[in-house]
Design a protein around this motif. Structure first.
Motif, PDB file in Angstrom:
ATOM      1  N   LEU A 124       0.868  -1.179   0.000  1.00  0.00           N
ATOM      2  CA  LEU A 124       0.000   0.000   0.000  1.00  0.00           C
ATOM      3  C   LEU A 124       0.899   1.220   0.000  1.00  0.00           C
ATOM      4  N   ILE A 125       0.671   2.105  -0.963  1.00  0.00           N
ATOM      5  CA  ILE A 125       1.597   3.183  -1.277  1.00  0.00           C
ATOM      6  C   ILE A 125       0.857   4.515  -1.260  1.00  0.00           C
ATOM      7  N   ARG A 126       1.559   5.555  -0.847  1.00  0.00           N
ATOM      8  CA  ARG A 126       1.037   6.913  -0.987  1.00  0.00           C
ATOM      9  C   ARG A 126       2.010   7.692  -1.861  1.00  0.00           C
ATOM     10  N   SER A 127       1.498   8.286  -2.938  1.00  0.00           N
ATOM     11  CA  SER A 127       2.374   8.970  -3.892  1.00  0.00           C
ATOM     12  C   SER A 127       1.626  10.131  -4.534  1.00  0.00           C
ATOM     13  N   ASP A 128       2.399  11.133  -4.958  1.00  0.00           N
ATOM     14  CA  ASP A 128       1.817  12.234  -5.731  1.00  0.00           C
ATOM     15  C   ASP A 128       2.147  12.103  -7.210  1.00  0.00           C
ATOM     16  N   ALA A 129       2.544  10.912  -7.663  1.00  0.00           N
ATOM     17  CA  ALA A 129       2.864  10.703  -9.073  1.00  0.00           C
ATOM     18  C   ALA A 129       1.673  10.983  -9.995  1.00  0.00           C
ATOM     19  N   PRO A 130       0.443  10.531  -9.657  1.00  0.00           N
ATOM     20  CA  PRO A 130      -0.676  10.811 -10.562  1.00  0.00           C
ATOM     21  C   PRO A 130      -1.020  12.286 -10.655  1.00  0.00           C
ATOM     22  N   SER A 131      -0.888  13.005  -9.527  1.00  0.00           N
ATOM     23  CA  SER A 131      -1.253  14.425  -9.480  1.00  0.00           C
ATOM     24  C   SER A 131      -0.224  15.150  -8.622  1.00  0.00           C
ATOM     25  N   PRO A 132       0.834  15.691  -9.217  1.00  0.00           N
ATOM     26  CA  PRO A 132       1.878  16.363  -8.430  1.00  0.00           C
ATOM     27  C   PRO A 132       1.300  17.364  -7.446  1.00  0.00           C
ATOM     28  N   GLY A 133       1.750  17.246  -6.200  1.00  0.00           N
ATOM     29  CA  GLY A 133       1.267  18.112  -5.137  1.00  0.00           C
ATOM     30  C   GLY A 133       0.072  17.578  -4.388  1.00  0.00           C
ATOM     31  N   HIS A 134      -0.522  16.463  -4.863  1.00  0.00           N
ATOM     32  CA  HIS A 134      -1.682  15.860  -4.219  1.00  0.00           C
ATOM     33  C   HIS A 134      -1.443  14.358  -4.087  1.00  0.00           C
ATOM     34  N   ASP A 135      -1.386  13.890  -2.854  1.00  0.00           N
ATOM     35  CA  ASP A 135      -1.108  12.480  -2.617  1.00  0.00           C
ATOM     36  C   ASP A 135      -2.307  11.613  -2.952  1.00  0.00           C
ATOM     37  N   ARG A 136      -2.026  10.409  -3.463  1.00  0.00           N
ATOM     38  CA  ARG A 136      -3.046   9.417  -3.760  1.00  0.00           C
ATOM     39  C   ARG A 136      -2.622   8.086  -3.151  1.00  0.00           C
ATOM     40  N   LEU A 137      -3.603   7.260  -2.783  1.00  0.00           N
ATOM     41  CA  LEU A 137      -3.330   5.909  -2.324  1.00  0.00           C
ATOM     42  C   LEU A 137      -3.262   4.973  -3.522  1.00  0.00           C
ATOM     43  N   GLY A 138      -2.261   4.113  -3.530  1.00  0.00           N
ATOM     44  CA  GLY A 138      -2.109   3.142  -4.598  1.00  0.00           C
ATOM     45  C   GLY A 138      -1.671   1.806  -4.055  1.00  0.00           C
ATOM     46  N   TRP A 139      -1.586   0.833  -4.959  1.00  0.00           N
ATOM     47  CA  TRP A 139      -1.137  -0.499  -4.550  1.00  0.00           C
ATOM     48  C   TRP A 139      -0.268  -1.111  -5.642  1.00  0.00           C
ATOM     49  N   GLY A 140       0.643  -1.965  -5.215  1.00  0.00           N
ATOM     50  CA  GLY A 140       1.510  -2.708  -6.111  1.00  0.00           C
ATOM     51  C   GLY A 140       1.858  -4.030  -5.467  1.00  0.00           C
ATOM     52  N   VAL A 141       2.754  -4.765  -6.101  1.00  0.00           N
ATOM     53  CA  VAL A 141       3.171  -6.071  -5.598  1.00  0.00           C
ATOM     54  C   VAL A 141       4.689  -6.094  -5.506  1.00  0.00           C
ATOM     55  N   LEU A 142       5.208  -6.490  -4.365  1.00  0.00           N
ATOM     56  CA  LEU A 142       6.646  -6.543  -4.144  1.00  0.00           C
ATOM     57  C   LEU A 142       7.292  -7.500  -5.135  1.00  0.00           C
ATOM     58  N   GLY A 143       8.285  -7.007  -5.875  1.00  0.00           N
ATOM     59  CA  GLY A 143       8.977  -7.827  -6.848  1.00  0.00           C
ATOM     60  C   GLY A 143       8.341  -7.843  -8.215  1.00  0.00           C
ATOM     61  N   SER A 144       7.173  -7.227  -8.376  1.00  0.00           N
ATOM     62  CA  SER A 144       6.494  -7.223  -9.663  1.00  0.00           C
ATOM     63  C   SER A 144       7.012  -6.082 -10.524  1.00  0.00           C
ATOM     64  N   LEU A 145       6.962  -6.273 -11.846  1.00  0.00           N
ATOM     65  CA  LEU A 145       7.308  -5.215 -12.784  1.00  0.00           C
ATOM     66  C   LEU A 145       6.071  -4.513 -13.327  1.00  0.00           C
ATOM     67  N   LEU A 146       4.904  -4.903 -12.851  1.00  0.00           N
ATOM     68  CA  LEU A 146       3.678  -4.265 -13.300  1.00  0.00           C
ATOM     69  C   LEU A 146       3.496  -2.917 -12.593  1.00  0.00           C
ATOM     70  N   PRO A 147       2.735  -2.003 -13.193  1.00  0.00           N
ATOM     71  CA  PRO A 147       2.633  -0.652 -12.631  1.00  0.00           C
ATOM     72  C   PRO A 147       1.864  -0.590 -11.327  1.00  0.00           C
ATOM     73  N   VAL A 148       2.183   0.452 -10.568  1.00  0.00           N
ATOM     74  CA  VAL A 148       1.394   0.779  -9.387  1.00  0.00           C
ATOM     75  C   VAL A 148       0.047   1.317  -9.841  1.00  0.00           C
ATOM     76  N   ARG A 149      -1.025   0.920  -9.147  1.00  0.00           N
ATOM     77  CA  ARG A 149      -2.363   1.371  -9.498  1.00  0.00           C
ATOM     78  C   ARG A 149      -2.905   2.307  -8.417  1.00  0.00           C
ATOM     79  N   PHE A 150      -3.679   3.296  -8.841  1.00  0.00           N
ATOM     80  CA  PHE A 150      -4.254   4.287  -7.941  1.00  0.00           C
ATOM     81  C   PHE A 150      -5.768   4.281  -8.109  1.00  0.00           C
TER      82      PHE A 150
END
Length: 399
Positions: A234-260
């Protein structure tokens, strides 16, 4: 069972929207509760006003019960607590504005026993914070954050009192365990004035640091929770909207993208995950996640699975120690609460039903090597490696 408490600041919070029918209810007690990694014990500061004392909860019996652990002097409001798997409670106290002392409290008949472990100096602007309970249930760690470097201390479980085990360049915060042994720790690190990036620290290699999470070069990417069984992050990042944090999810060791997922984004509320269902080996999409939702009307609970397109919302029990709770492997969410009539209680909530096929979002699957391990009957070993960079498609978040 697994649980983890994450402390956030207002600038890190996700904000969210109006939801008719929500049962927001302010809690009666606001003192936090910390739960061991195996869900057997918990600890909090109890009492009124200046008469604070340590209280240990036992959670793995037929009924939960609390044992007060008072000393001759009351505890300060800033005292930090960490329960251990043997039932003792680690107490960290700030003394004279620079020294942090550590003791283990335990019941001894009608009295409270105290084993003093030593102290760590944190002068000037440095501050020390206990990390979440280690998965081994024996060791306890603390971060001492300075202007340019962060030191990691083993404050309980060592042979000679507190000892420094690692020094990490930069200012670090957070703290999430990535394995079941207490070897690999994820920290959110800021170097100089750069963005925050999650890194993995190997405690058996002298604190060797490995990049863990980078969604874009300039994004602030923090790790909030991790489940070693499934690899769900479970990740918190402002990658989708710079300056605004979003919750996302990914899988450890996976090369697939993080989803928000959009369902985790509310307009007028802060959403913070606090527990992930354990035991879902190689099935991150089916892990149930518990979220704390805070708004002007109070705090309540959200439940969600990565494979679902919506988040369930339910009223918290009266007196919920907001942000505390744990999942059983069978999918029951246990929420601790304390009221005048029930000073130590657990409310059980069933996991949300699996969504219908048409409501399933495309989730991050395991890698081919993980599938081979599963076919061979061997559980996948989650190793900290960087997630896929630049996972956004056409500037829009996936999911």
């Amino acid at each position: 069972m697994t649980a983890c408490a994450i402390e956030t600041t207002a600038e890190d919070d996700d904000r969210g929207g109006e939801h008719p029918g929500r049962a927001a209810r302010p809690t009666e007690f606001t003192t936090g509760l910390t739960i061991t990694a195996n869900g057997a014990y918990a600890a909090r500061l109890a009492g009124d006003g200046d008469a604070l004392y340590v209280e240990r909860w036992t959670l793995d019996g037929p009924e939960p019960y609390a044992v007060p652990l008072p000393l001759d002097q009351p505890e300060e409001p800033g005292t930090q607590l960490l329960p251990l798997a043997d039932g003792r409670v680690l107490v960290a106290r700030r003394v004279d504005g620079r020294r942090n002392t550590f003791s283990l409290l335990y019941p001894t008949g009608p009295a409270t026993g105290e084993l003093r472990l030593g102290a760590v100096e944190a002068p000037g602007s440095e501050h020390l914070v206990l990390l979440p309970p280690s998965p081994d249930g024996i060791c306890a760690y603390a971060l001492c954050v300075g202007p340019d470097t962060t030191t990691l201390w083993l404050v309980a479980g060592g042979a000679f009192g507190p000892e420094q085990v690692a020094e990490v360049k930069g200012r670090c915060a957070g703290g999430v365990w990535l394995d079941r042994t207490g070897r690999i720790l994820a920290l959110d690190r800021r170097l100089d004035d750069g963005p925050v990036k999650a890194v993995a620290v190997d405690l058996e290699r002298g604190g060797e640091v490995t990049p863990l999470l980078q969604i874009t070069e300039d994004s602030n990417d923090r790790l909030l929770l991790a489940d070693p069984d499934s690899g769900l992050l479970l990740i918190r990042s402002d990658a989708p909207s710079p300056g605004h944090d979003r919750l996302g999810w990914g899988v450890l060791g996976s090369l697939l993208p993080v989803r928000f997922p959009e369902c985790l984004r509310l307009d007028d509320a802060a959403v913070t995950p606090f527990a992930v269902q354990p035991g879902q080996v190689l099935m991150p999409e089916t892990c149930a996640v518990a979220l704390r939702i805070d708004a002007a009307g109070g705090s309540w609970v959200g439940t969600w699975q990565p494979m679902a397109r919506r988040m369930g919302q339910l009223a918290a029990p009266v007196g919920w120690l907001a942000g505390a709770g744990l999942w059983t492997a069978g999918g029951v969410l246990r929420l601790p609460y304390a009221t005048a009539g029930a000073p130590c209680g657990l409310a059980d909530v069933e996991a949300p039903p699996e969504p219908e096929p048409e409501a399933v979002a495309t989730g991050a699957s395991t890698e081919a090597s993980a599938g081979a391990d599963a076919a061979a009957g061997e559980p996948r070993v989650c190793r900290p490696v960087p997630l896929q960079q630049a996972p956004l498609t056409d500037g829009k978040p996936a999911g």
